[in-house]
Enzyme design. Structure first.
Site, PDB file in Angstrom:
ATOM      1  N   ASP A  15      -7.739   3.808   8.443  1.00  0.00           N
ATOM      2  CA  ASP A  15      -6.700   4.382   7.572  1.00  0.00           C
ATOM      3  C   ASP A  15      -6.572   3.627   6.249  1.00  0.00           C
ATOM      4  OD1 ASP A  15      -6.059   6.061   9.783  1.00  0.00           O
ATOM      5  OD2 ASP A  15      -4.785   4.483  10.599  1.00  0.00           O
ATOM      6  N   GLU A 182      -2.299  15.385   7.839  1.00  0.00           N
ATOM      7  CA  GLU A 182      -1.573  14.108   7.779  1.00  0.00           C
ATOM      8  C   GLU A 182      -2.214  13.211   6.731  1.00  0.00           C
ATOM      9  OE1 GLU A 182      -2.014  12.757  11.797  1.00  0.00           O
ATOM     10  OE2 GLU A 182      -4.057  12.052  11.485  1.00  0.00           O
TER      11      GLU A 182
END
Length: 502
Positions: A15, A182
């Protein structure tokens, strides 16, 4: 820039988020229940990265106790605005979404500001003039299935840490019936606002998608070339999978790049988990194009192996920045460094629990490695110390010295899917308190070596992975000590850790 040497961060660095400040670049990644939380890296050329600190270090910033390993600190975003750094993230088990700030990326970072009425995960910040906007993800009000989410934005008053005015829904993703839109990031370039997101969940179906609008609140037009990047069409046997969750950066020369996560696979599994990759970006017809002319991240020989790297972790106070612990940072009453050796006090918390055991590890960075550590340890009954190869509380290997029925024993214990098995046990009749322990892996097979002698070889570690055990993390490995006595004062003493990636 020369050809990018991917992955740019090897091991469990998922991420990624990136920003530029003062001609340098700063990159952060998620850490789940590892502590310290959110490592921060600095680079002057986008190729060579040095860890300069950790964003979350204190108990107020990092509340992770009683959380399983794949919970905790999810994806974070870093931004720089008016001489201040902002990091916003999610504590999935404690309080939700919050941000911290610093004037120096090395820290210290502020106490967390938790946001009310900010549901969802993986938030971002967008600055426009004097205004700051919260960019979030949440379930749609009439969600038709699990993972039916939307991206929304709302003005954030940084003077008091509150969301103000009305929220605006921007987009629900590029694909029909998509799951898990997301990891949103909002940018302004020329005449357009660009909203880039991840879709498909953070596994094989992962992808990078984008939409644009001339107005901040939309409507947003989905790019006809979506996904910008994915490897899901390359098949399950392609060695580089899970590509997605990207962030854009413009360098000081006006060139653009994107960082994203990906996973290097061997036979469908990876010990390293999700890592950080980078690709060049060009702009055509006011849309970004990733990996122009190729459409995928190239897999080079150096992508798949460590190419002869030897890494020595010398113990220091404070600990080297690459070291991680579980759920909280062990304080000086538990670990200390004298004359280059780590004195690790035996803890009463086990690895399978959801507290903080006496464990200090580093990320596994390649499929093939050797980890060697000298240890001095004289156990009492019910005490053990040694090396650990750790995926989560239900899946790990302990290579330890212990005392049982007044006998010193060398033992290898494997826990897989909650089932614990002693796969080697031998009286250490020549043991005099000093030993060199070594873990040696070849793809999904491990050898445990005691003073140069292989005690057990070809231990199957394929299930000690996301693909075998579930979750979102990669493996770590390191030193460990345990006692069943609350009043024990015993220590295990470890010399420097040497890791060889052949």
């Amino acid at each position: 820039m020369e050809q990018i040497k991917n992955p740019i961060l090897r091991g469990m660095y998922p991420d990624p988020s990136i920003c530029e400040a003062g001609g340098k670049y700063y990159l952060i990644t998620s850490t789940f229940t590892y502590a310290p939380g959110i490592p921060i890296f600095e680079s002057e050329d986008l190729q060579n990265w040095t860890q300069i600190g950790n964003v979350l270090e204190t108990s107020k910033q990092l509340d992770l106790m009683d959380l399983e390993v794949s919970s905790g600190i999810f994806a974070a975003t870093i931004r720089y605005h008016k001489e201040k750094f902002y990091v916003i993230t999610t504590n999935a088990g404690r309080g939700g979404n919050f941000y911290v700030t610093a004037t120096d990326p090395k820290g210290p970072w502020s106490e967390p500001v938790f946001l009310e009425h900010a549901s969802g995960i993986d938030p971002s910040l967008f600055f426009a003039g004097e205004c700051c906007y919260y960019v979030g993800q949440r379930f749609e009000a009439d969600a038709k299935y699990y993972g039916d989410c939307e991206i929304w934005v709302q003005k954030l008053d940084l003077s008091n840490g509150t969301l103000v005015e009305e929220p605006h829904v921007l987009w629900d993703g590029a694909a029909k019936n998509v799951v898990w839109p997301e990891g949103p990031h909002l940018y302004k370039k020329d005449d357009y606002y660009y909203l880039m997101i991840a879709e498909g969940g953070t596994a094989h179906e992962h992808s990078v998608n984008i939409a644009r609008s001339k107005e901040l609140y939309g409507p947003y037009e989905s790019c006809k070339n979506n996904p910008l990047l994915t490897h899901k069409h390359l098949g399950l046997n392609y060695p580089l999978q899970y590509i997605g969750h990207a962030d854009l950066v413009e360098d000081t020369d006006g060139s653009w790049f994107a960082v994203m996560l990906g996973t290097r696979m061997y036979k469908g599994k990876s010990s390293m988990g999700r890592e950080t990759f980078m690709v060049p970006v060009i702009w055509e017809e006011d849309w970004p194009v990733f990996c122009a002319g190729e459409g995928k991240i190239p897999v080079l020989p150096e992508t798949l192996c460590g190419m002869g790297i030897v890494k020595k972790i010398n113990w220091t106070n404070p600990l080297p920045l690459c070291c991680v612990m579980l759920r909280s940072v062990l304080d000086s009453s538990i670990r200390n460094v004298l004359d280059g050796s780590l004195y690790l006090k035996l803890g009463t918390q086990k690895l399978e629990g959801e507290k903080t055991p006496s464990y200090i590890g580093i990320r596994v960075a390649e499929h093939q490695f050797s980890l060697r550590v000298p240890m001095t340890f004289l156990p009492e009954e019910g005490e053990e110390a040694g090396l650990v190869y750790y995926y989560n509380g239900d899946n790990f290997i302990r290579f330890i010295i212990l005392k049982q029925n007044n006998i010193i024993i060398a033992s290898i214990i494997k826990k897989e899917k909650s089932v614990e098995t002693c796969i080697f046990k031998e009286e250490a009749d020549q043991y005099r308190g000093n030993v060199i322990l070594e873990l040696q892996t070849e793809k999904h097979s491990m050898n445990c070596i005691f003073n140069g002698r292989i005690l057990e070889e070809s231990i199957d570690i394929a299930q000690l992975t996301t693909q075998g055990a579930g979750g979102f993390v990669g493996c770590t490995m390191g030193v460990y000590g345990y006692t069943d006595k609350e009043n024990s004062t015993n220590y295990a003493v470890f010399g420097p850790m040497t890791v060889i990636y052949p």
